[in-house]
Design an enzyme around this catalytic site. Structure first.
Site, short mmCIF file in Angstrom:
data_model
loop_
_atom_site.label_atom_id
_atom_site.label_comp_id
_atom_site.label_asym_id
_atom_site.label_seq_id
_atom_site.Cartn_x
_atom_site.Cartn_y
_atom_site.Cartn_z
N ARG A 209 0.84 -1.19 0.00
CA ARG A 209 0.00 0.00 0.00
C ARG A 209 0.88 1.24 0.00
O ARG A 209 1.86 1.32 0.74
CB ARG A 209 -0.89 0.03 1.25
CG ARG A 209 -2.05 -0.94 1.22
CD ARG A 209 -3.11 -0.53 0.18
NE ARG A 209 -4.27 -1.40 0.19
CZ ARG A 209 -4.44 -2.43 -0.64
NH1 ARG A 209 -3.52 -2.75 -1.54
NH2 ARG A 209 -5.54 -3.16 -0.58
N GLU B 17 -3.90 6.84 -5.32
CA GLU B 17 -4.03 6.29 -6.68
C GLU B 17 -5.28 6.82 -7.39
O GLU B 17 -6.30 7.00 -6.73
CB GLU B 17 -4.09 4.76 -6.60
CG GLU B 17 -2.79 4.19 -6.09
CD GLU B 17 -2.86 2.70 -5.78
OE1 GLU B 17 -3.90 2.06 -6.04
OE2 GLU B 17 -1.87 2.18 -5.25
N HIS C 231 -0.55 -0.43 -9.94
CA HIS C 231 -1.23 -1.34 -8.99
C HIS C 231 -1.68 -2.62 -9.71
O HIS C 231 -2.88 -2.91 -9.78
CB HIS C 231 -2.42 -0.64 -8.32
CG HIS C 231 -2.83 -1.30 -7.03
ND1 HIS C 231 -3.27 -0.59 -5.93
CD2 HIS C 231 -2.86 -2.61 -6.66
CE1 HIS C 231 -3.57 -1.43 -4.96
NE2 HIS C 231 -3.34 -2.67 -5.38
#
Ligand code: 8YV
Length: 317
Positions: free
Chosen positions: A232, A261, A279
């Protein structure tokens, strides 16, 4: 009548969306411009499908008065307000175990890509620099290096297992040492970073780990150290990371996740010693299929009155 289910984001392989479509009346929230109107139209929805990164906050749960079950396509629980879910008696399922290998593979890929300058080398060829007679700077070998793991759960241990073929020496940092683990424990993160050539972040996100990787940790990792993050973005203090890279206090970074993000700190774009990916650590057809299947199975279990296959741990809430 099929139960109504809100889906926040399209899930990977078409077969997963097909299975959802077949069993439920779907509200496809990502397809709508007017989110509020779409949520109003979903006032009888009993199910919600979300992802590890999008999660579900209390406001979203409030907007869905009939909500009984949340099925997360992901293992990270940090973006889901479990407390709010518990208070409302909302069941929560997630997808542990099935993405361990996919994510671990990605971490190894990032380590190799960064150490062997793969992304930089690709740019070097495409932009004609090689053709002009220039030579790409030397990379470095992961063999025999020390790799520190911030977080040593399923994913960290799988990365460590994969890296064992390169004879790396694994260290790990967790709040407490884990019994039966052969890697050496370091209670102090700065100390571990100091000893490590590579620091891999593979812990859970959330308040307990927020900004753990700060200027002190990055300076300890040092001017030839590599930071890898497949967990994360919140674990890294991004302004400190940018500053450390700009000052040459950190050797490089390979980042699959970011604090906000899909926004990425613009200063990172021009850095050749930084690899940026969107991601995608769990984004293989195989892994997303397995995750999607669990999402569907958890929903099916709930709506048939059976226990969820993989309920989110609600301990301590
Ligand atoms: C994906 C993840 O971002 O599992 C998680 O927690 O972050 C990832 O696997 C996502 O949830 C897939 O939709």
């Amino acid at each position: 009548m099929k139960p109504e289910v809100v889906v926040l984001s399209r899930l990977g392989p078409p077969a997963v969306m097909d299975a959802l479509e077949e069993a439920y009346e779907l509200h496809r929230l990502w397809e709508t411009e007017d989110r509020e109107a779409a949520l109003d139209a979903a006032s009888s929805a009993r199910g919600l499908v979300t992802t590890g990164s999008i999660g579900a906050d209390a406001a979203l749960m409030d907007a869905l008065p009939a909500l009984e079950m949340i099925s997360i396509n992901g293992v990270g629980l940090d973006a889901v307000d479990l407390q709010a879910a518990k208070a409302r008696g909302i069941a929560v399922g997630y997808t542990p175990g099935v993405l361990t290998e996919g994510v671990a593979d990605m971490a190894v890929a990032l380590i190799l890509a960064a150490s062997r300058r793969l992304v930089e080398g690709d740019r070097f060829v495409r932009d004609g620099t090689w053709a002009e007679g220039e030579k790409l700077a030397l990379g470095w070998s992961i063999r025999g290096k020390v790799v520190g793991f911030l977080g040593f759960g399923r994913i960290g241990r799988e990365i460590s297992r994969l890296l064992s073929v390169f004879d790396v020496r694994p260290l790990y940092h967790e709040p407490e040492a884990i019994e039966g683990v052969t890697a050496d424990y370091r209670g102090d993160l700065v100390e571990m970073a100091q000893e490590s050539d590579v620091l891999v972040i593979c812990c859970a996100g959330g308040a307990a780990t927020e900004n753990l990787v700060n200027a002190g940790v990055l300076a300890a990792l040092g001017s030839s150290g590599l930071l890898v993050n497949i967990a994360r973005g919140s674990v890294v203090h991004e302004p400190d990371l940018v500053a450390a890279l700009q000052a040459g206090h950190l050797g490089g970074a390979a980042l699959d996740v970011f604090a906000d993000e899909p926004r990425v700190p613009g200063d990172l774009y021009d850095m050749n010693n930084v690899i940026l990916t969107p991601h995608i650590a769990s984004a293989t057809t195989e892994t997303r299929m397995a995750m999607g299947q669990l999402v569907v199975e958890n929903l099916a279990a709930y709506f048939s009155g059976a226990p969820l296959k993989t309920p989110a741990p609600m301990i301590g809430l």
